[in-house]
Design an enzyme around this catalytic site. Structure first.
Site, PDB file in Angstrom:
ATOM      1  N   GLY A 120      62.722 -58.798 -33.973  1.00  0.00           N
ATOM      2  CA  GLY A 120      63.751 -59.683 -34.135  1.00  0.00           C
ATOM      3  C   GLY A 120      64.365 -59.654 -32.610  1.00  0.00           C
ATOM      4  N   GLY A 121      65.729 -59.062 -32.686  1.00  0.00           N
ATOM      5  CA  GLY A 121      66.415 -58.863 -31.508  1.00  0.00           C
ATOM      6  C   GLY A 121      66.642 -60.375 -30.723  1.00  0.00           C
ATOM      7  N   HIS A 122      67.009 -61.230 -31.666  1.00  0.00           N
ATOM      8  CA  HIS A 122      67.245 -62.520 -31.105  1.00  0.00           C
ATOM      9  C   HIS A 122      68.346 -63.062 -32.207  1.00  0.00           C
ATOM     10  CE1 HIS A 122      63.785 -63.224 -33.606  1.00  0.00           C
ATOM     11  NE2 HIS A 122      64.350 -64.174 -33.801  1.00  0.00           N
ATOM     12  N   ALA A 123      68.831 -64.408 -31.787  1.00  0.00           N
ATOM     13  CA  ALA A 123      69.433 -65.240 -32.720  1.00  0.00           C
ATOM     14  C   ALA A 123      68.870 -66.555 -32.435  1.00  0.00           C
ATOM     15  CB  ALA A 123      71.192 -65.331 -32.376  1.00  0.00           C
TER      16      ALA A 123
ATOM     17  N   ARG B  63      70.000 -60.953 -35.127  1.00  0.00           N
ATOM     18  CA  ARG B  63      69.443 -59.816 -36.043  1.00  0.00           C
ATOM     19  C   ARG B  63      68.321 -59.258 -35.491  1.00  0.00           C
ATOM     20  NH1 ARG B  63      67.250 -65.189 -37.881  1.00  0.00           N
ATOM     21  NH2 ARG B  63      69.332 -65.682 -37.224  1.00  0.00           N
TER      22      ARG B  63
END
Length: 139
Positions: free
Chosen positions: A54-57, A102
């Site tokens: 993840g590590g993004h929106a 997230r």
């Protein structure tokens, strides 16, 4: 941009049919179960426990995550607060609205994460830098 209330993001029960003869369970996600039409399905597996995914929106995409096997944590961030939810049952899923950062972490051995999403892949919908996410939330 409004801030999503992280306390309103809860695990959603997926209908489960138990076999009366003890041959296992069946869970079903049908058309009206999610607030969107599923346009893409993908899954994560063989993720080392020390890795973070993840590590993004997303600007528009909505996502429903299910731990088909094993467990993992989903860290949600709305730009003001953070919350961690553990997924560890194949008959419960997590609906993540757009505009929420997230990160997936602490994968158990053998964990499989199924993702049902509202959009086909579109790189322009991703916010991959947290600083950019904060600018997006303040616009």
């Amino acid at each position: 941009m409004h801030y999503v209330d992280l306390d309103k993001i809860e695990l959603k029960d997926i209908p489960k049919i138990s076999d009366p003869d003890g041959r296992g369970n069946l869970s079903v996600v049908e058309r009206d179960f999610l607030p969107f039409t599923i346009k893409r399905v993908y899954y994560l597996y063989d993720v080392p426990s020390s890795s973070t995914r993840g590590g993004h929106a997303h600007k528009e995409l909505q996502q429903f995550l299910i731990a088909l096997s094993g467990s993992f944590d989903v860290v949600l961030d709305n730009g003001k607060s953070r919350r961690t939810i553990t997924l560890n049952k194949p008959d419960k899923g997590l609906l993540i609205p757009n505009g929420v950062w997230r990160e997936l972490e602490d994968f158990s051995s053998g964990a499989v994460c199924l993702s049902l999403v509202s959009e086909e892949y579109n790189e322009d919908d991703y916010i991959r830098e947290y600083e950019e996410f904060m600018l997006f939330k303040s616009s």
